[in-house]
Design a protein around this motif. Structure first.
Motif, mmCIF file in Angstrom:
data_model
loop_
_atom_site.group_PDB
_atom_site.id
_atom_site.type_symbol
_atom_site.label_atom_id
_atom_site.label_comp_id
_atom_site.label_asym_id
_atom_site.label_seq_id
_atom_site.Cartn_x
_atom_site.Cartn_y
_atom_site.Cartn_z
ATOM 1 N N GLY A 120 36.172 10.116 27.389
ATOM 2 C CA GLY A 120 34.439 9.929 27.764
ATOM 3 C C GLY A 120 34.187 11.009 28.960
ATOM 4 N N ASN A 153 29.378 7.750 28.268
ATOM 5 C CA ASN A 153 30.640 7.920 29.639
ATOM 6 C C ASN A 153 32.105 7.218 30.243
ATOM 7 N N PHE A 154 33.034 7.710 30.914
ATOM 8 C CA PHE A 154 34.153 6.832 31.183
ATOM 9 C C PHE A 154 33.912 6.423 32.317
ATOM 10 N N GLY A 155 32.635 6.516 32.901
ATOM 11 C CA GLY A 155 32.264 5.896 33.898
ATOM 12 C C GLY A 155 31.341 5.064 33.776
ATOM 13 N N THR A 156 30.460 5.132 32.634
ATOM 14 C CA THR A 156 29.294 4.799 32.571
ATOM 15 C C THR A 156 30.528 2.708 31.107
ATOM 16 N N VAL A 159 34.805 2.449 33.460
ATOM 17 C CA VAL A 159 35.421 2.186 35.168
ATOM 18 C C VAL A 159 33.990 0.805 35.706
ATOM 19 N N SER A 160 32.776 1.213 34.909
ATOM 20 C CA SER A 160 31.670 0.168 35.430
ATOM 21 C C SER A 160 31.765 -0.949 35.028
ATOM 22 N N GLY A 162 34.708 -2.949 35.088
ATOM 23 C CA GLY A 162 35.502 -2.595 35.780
ATOM 24 C C GLY A 162 37.025 -3.133 35.324
#
Lengths: 169, 181
Positions: A120, A153-156, A159-160, A162
């Motif tokens: 990610g 990516n890992f954030g999108t 993480v985003s 939830g």
């Protein structure tokens, strides 16, 4: 060199025009080979059957947190910021150090152990870590390896959405 | 249920509340982080002092009055490698108008960054980042991530992933046009 033994039609392959055509062909072949070599290190080499989608893994881990060993094969900093609960940092598999760390981490495990790899760090088609990690584990004989498909990516993609995350202490 | 709670010893009730709170936090922390990244817009850019390979040093507080393009990147990130020559060209072209490009590497250590910059030198400072700096900027959970900071030190743009560089340049020029260095 004005003639080419491997050409079947002398009129086509000899002379300057023929050389130009063959040079163009050689260039195309070179480009294709380079693209193939690049693809060999691309996450696209992981077969679709081995991919797991973020939502599916999220639900799976909620139901069975210890069912699969989740290994992050990317950046330490990204791992420390946020990672999948219970995941273990294995090191960036695009580097020799990362590959050795991954090898050391999985060597004691039964080859039937369920493992999920993820990175990610960047978009899937640019991820430098997934393909080497996948190849290593398959080469070592692991039979139940899956890879988390992270498109952006890992954030999108995690993480985003939830889904659960943990931070390193 | 409520009465049984009341009958519990206080430390156990506190412990129960703590566990419940931590579970709640674990469940929402992802979306909370996403909101944090978005909420960085139109807020003052966190200032920092960092150093990097080749003696690079950045004190962001000293860059007030300039438009800052703050780029989080890594040596292993292909889109980052595409962007960096463009950023270097922009630094050269727009530097006299007040642009300051700053690179922040999120590589795990400095040696690969040093080696990378020897092969692909850029005309702007590159410093080493870490988790604390990334979190100050709302979390960097993938690269590249680029922030545009105006002359007053306010974050005006956040670009993530494979960015449309023409759109980024347009936004940057607009900020440069909004005041003199």
């Amino acid at each position: 060199m004005r003639t080419f033994a491997f050409c079947s039609r002398r009129t086509f392959c000899s002379g300057r025009a023929g050389e130009s055509v063959l040079r163009a062909c050689a260039a195309i072949v070179t480009v294709v080979l380079c693209a193939t070599a690049a693809q060999a290190q691309s996450a696209f080499t992981v077969p679709a059957s081995a991919l797991v989608q973020p939502a599916a893994l999220h639900h799976e881990l909620e139901a069975s947190p210890h069912g699969s060993l989740v290994l992050q094969v990317g950046s330490r900093m990204l791992f420390d910021e946020d990672h999948i609960p219970g995941a273990v940092y294995a090191g960036p598999a695009s580097t020799p150090e990362g590959i050795e760390a991954l090898r050391a981490r999985v060597t004691p495990l039964a080859r039937s152990r369920a493992i999920v790899l993820y990175c990610g760090c960047c978009p899937w088609d640019h991820c430098p870590n997934i393909a080497p990690a996948w190849s290593l584990l398959r080469g070592m004989g692991f039979t139940h390896v899956r890879v988390l498909f992270i498109a952006h990516n890992f954030g999108t993609d995690w993480v985003s959405k939830g889904y659960g995350v943990e931070r390193s202490q | 249920m409520a009465s049984s709670d009341r009958n519990r010893p206080l430390p156990r009730r506190i412990l129960g509340l703590a566990v419940a709170a931590s579970l709640l936090f674990a469940g929402v922390s992802g979306s909370a982080r996403a909101q944090t990244a978005e909420s960085m817009l139109n807020r003052p850019a966190p200032v920092f002092v960092r150093s990097g390979p080749g003696g690079a040093r950045v004190d962001l507080a000293q860059d007030r009055g300039r438009v800052v393009l703050l780029n989080f990147w890594a040596t292993w990130c292909a889109p980052c490698r595409t962007e960096m020559p463009r950023f270097a060209a922009w630094q050269k072209e727009y530097g006299p108008r007040g642009l300051r490009v700053v690179g922040v590497s999120i590589d795990d250590s400095e040696p690969p960054v040093r080696a990378f910059l020897e092969k692909l030198p850029v005309d702007y400072p590159v410093v080493m980042g870490d988790r604390a700096l990334a979190e100050q900027y709302g979390g960097v959970l993938g690269v590249p991530v680029t922030f545009l900071i105006d002359r007053r030190g306010i974050i005006r743009g956040r670009f993530e992933g494979e960015t449309d560089l023409r759109a980024l340049e347009t936004r940057m020029r607009r900020l440069l046009d909004s005041g003199s260095p």
